[in-house]
Design an enzyme around this catalytic site. Structure first.
Site, PDB file in Angstrom:
ATOM      1  N   GLU A 166       0.842  -1.193   0.000  1.00 30.25           N
ATOM      2  CA  GLU A 166       0.000   0.000   0.000  1.00 30.25           C
ATOM      3  C   GLU A 166       0.882   1.250   0.000  1.00 30.25           C
ATOM      4  OE1 GLU A 166      -2.358   1.821  -0.741  1.00 30.25           O
ATOM      5  OE2 GLU A 166      -4.017   1.188   0.541  1.00 30.25           O
TER       6      GLU A 166
ATOM      7  N   ASP B 268      -3.841   6.719   5.528  1.00 30.56           N
ATOM      8  CA  ASP B 268      -4.222   7.998   6.129  1.00 30.56           C
ATOM      9  C   ASP B 268      -5.194   7.732   7.287  1.00 30.56           C
ATOM     10  OD1 ASP B 268      -4.697  10.658   6.586  1.00 30.56           O
ATOM     11  OD2 ASP B 268      -5.889  10.997   4.776  1.00 30.56           O
TER      12      ASP B 268
ATOM     13  N   LYS C  12       0.505   8.092   7.513  1.00 31.13           N
ATOM     14  CA  LYS C  12       0.078   9.410   8.013  1.00 31.13           C
ATOM     15  C   LYS C  12      -0.737   9.190   9.284  1.00 31.13           C
ATOM     16  CE  LYS C  12      -2.086  11.476   4.563  1.00 31.13           C
ATOM     17  NZ  LYS C  12      -2.573  12.576   3.685  1.00 31.13           N
TER      18      LYS C  12
HETATM   19  P1  IMP Z   1      -7.347   6.144   3.973  1.00 32.81           P
HETATM   20  O1  IMP Z   1      -7.771   7.490   4.520  1.00 32.81           O
HETATM   21  O2  IMP Z   1      -6.244   5.555   4.813  1.00 32.81           O
HETATM   22  O3  IMP Z   1      -8.514   5.231   3.832  1.00 32.81           O
HETATM   23  O4  IMP Z   1      -6.739   6.401   2.549  1.00 32.81           O
HETATM   24  C1  IMP Z   1      -7.570   6.331   1.432  1.00 32.81           C
HETATM   25  C2  IMP Z   1      -6.850   6.630   0.168  1.00 32.81           C
HETATM   26  O5  IMP Z   1      -6.771   8.037   0.035  1.00 32.81           O
HETATM   27  C3  IMP Z   1      -5.428   6.143   0.051  1.00 32.81           C
HETATM   28  O6  IMP Z   1      -5.324   4.822  -0.343  1.00 32.81           O
HETATM   29  C4  IMP Z   1      -4.929   7.091  -1.029  1.00 32.81           C
HETATM   30  O7  IMP Z   1      -5.338   6.643  -2.305  1.00 32.81           O
HETATM   31  C5  IMP Z   1      -5.650   8.371  -0.690  1.00 32.81           C
HETATM   32  N1  IMP Z   1      -4.784   9.241   0.109  1.00 32.81           N
HETATM   33  C6  IMP Z   1      -4.728   9.389   1.437  1.00 32.81           C
HETATM   34  N2  IMP Z   1      -3.797  10.287   1.778  1.00 32.81           N
HETATM   35  C7  IMP Z   1      -3.249  10.726   0.634  1.00 32.81           C
HETATM   36  C8  IMP Z   1      -2.209  11.659   0.310  1.00 32.81           C
HETATM   37  O8  IMP Z   1      -1.564  12.275   1.178  1.00 32.81           O
HETATM   38  N3  IMP Z   1      -1.930  11.834  -1.010  1.00 32.81           N
HETATM   39  C9  IMP Z   1      -2.602  11.173  -2.005  1.00 32.81           C
HETATM   40  N4  IMP Z   1      -3.563  10.280  -1.751  1.00 32.81           N
HETATM   41  C10 IMP Z   1      -3.885  10.055  -0.444  1.00 32.81           C
END
Ligand code: IMP
Ligand code: MG
Length: 195
Positions: free
Chosen positions: A97, A101, A129
């Protein structure tokens, strides 16, 4: 002077070294059996390409596409857009992955994969993150940590910038939202690309 809209945080050479380290760690922990590497599209395509070549073990590679924002932009609703082709039953799985985030996407994915009875699941995330984490999926391997919105090395802003060879942090996401192409000038059309 205005703040730059984005700053290179992890250059191409640094990423390569870190990806090699991650691959070496994963290889050591896998213990010989060919794993299934699962890439989460689209963000992980570049990372998977480099990671899988550095891993240097017999492996199968498969892809999954999930969408995290369905209808109205509500976070936390995750849906499989494209599923794996390979059966992961009784296999060692490594989820590759690019970025975690809130953790909601990965948590959903892990729940889905676990239900298929793999022998093991490991998660290798290039960028973590942690500040916005809602779900707490275990990350077995992490390349870098940040609290910025990142673009490049597979990661996009509105579909742009995935092909940048480095990872840049966006300091003003709202300004970029107003002009999504703004980084093409500062990061892409740059003869002296930092590495
Ligand atoms: P989640 O918030 O962990 O579910 O992340 C969801 C998706 O959002 C990730 O797989 C990325 O595709 C996108 N994403 C989250 N943070 C970033 C970032 O800082 N840059 C670009 N895409 C992001
Ligand atoms: Mg995206």
């Amino acid at each position: 002077m205005n703040e730059p809209l984005a700053t290179v945080r992890f250059g191409a050479d640094r990423i390569r070294r870190r990806v090699d380290e991650l691959a070496a760690e994963v290889k050591r922990d896998l213990g010989g059996e060919p794993p299934v590497l699962v890439s989460v599209l689209k963000g992980s395509m570049i990372f998977m390409a480099d990671f899988s070549r550095s891993l240097d073990v017999a492996a199968e590679i498969d892809f999954m596409m999930v969408s995290s924002f369905v209808g109205g932009g509500e976070a936390g609703v995750v849906r499989i857009v494209n599923d794996l082709e390979i059966s992961i039953e009784d296999r060692h799985v490594v989820v590759v992955e690019a970025i975690v985030d809130t953790g909601l996407t990965l948590a959903f994915l892990l729940k889905t994969l676990r239900a298929r009875n793999p022998k093991s699941i490991r998660v290798c995330a290039l960028v973590d993150k942690p500040v916005r984490r809602i779900a707490q999926p275990l990350l077995d391997y992490v390349g870098f940590q940040t609290d910025e919105f990142m673009v490049g090395y597979g990661l996009d802003f509105k579909g742009r910038y995935r092909n940048l060879p480095f990872l840049a942090g966006v300091s003003d996401v709202r300004a970029l939202d107003a002009n999504p192409d703004a980084l093409f000038e500062t990061l892409v059309v740059n003869e002296d690309r930092p590495s």
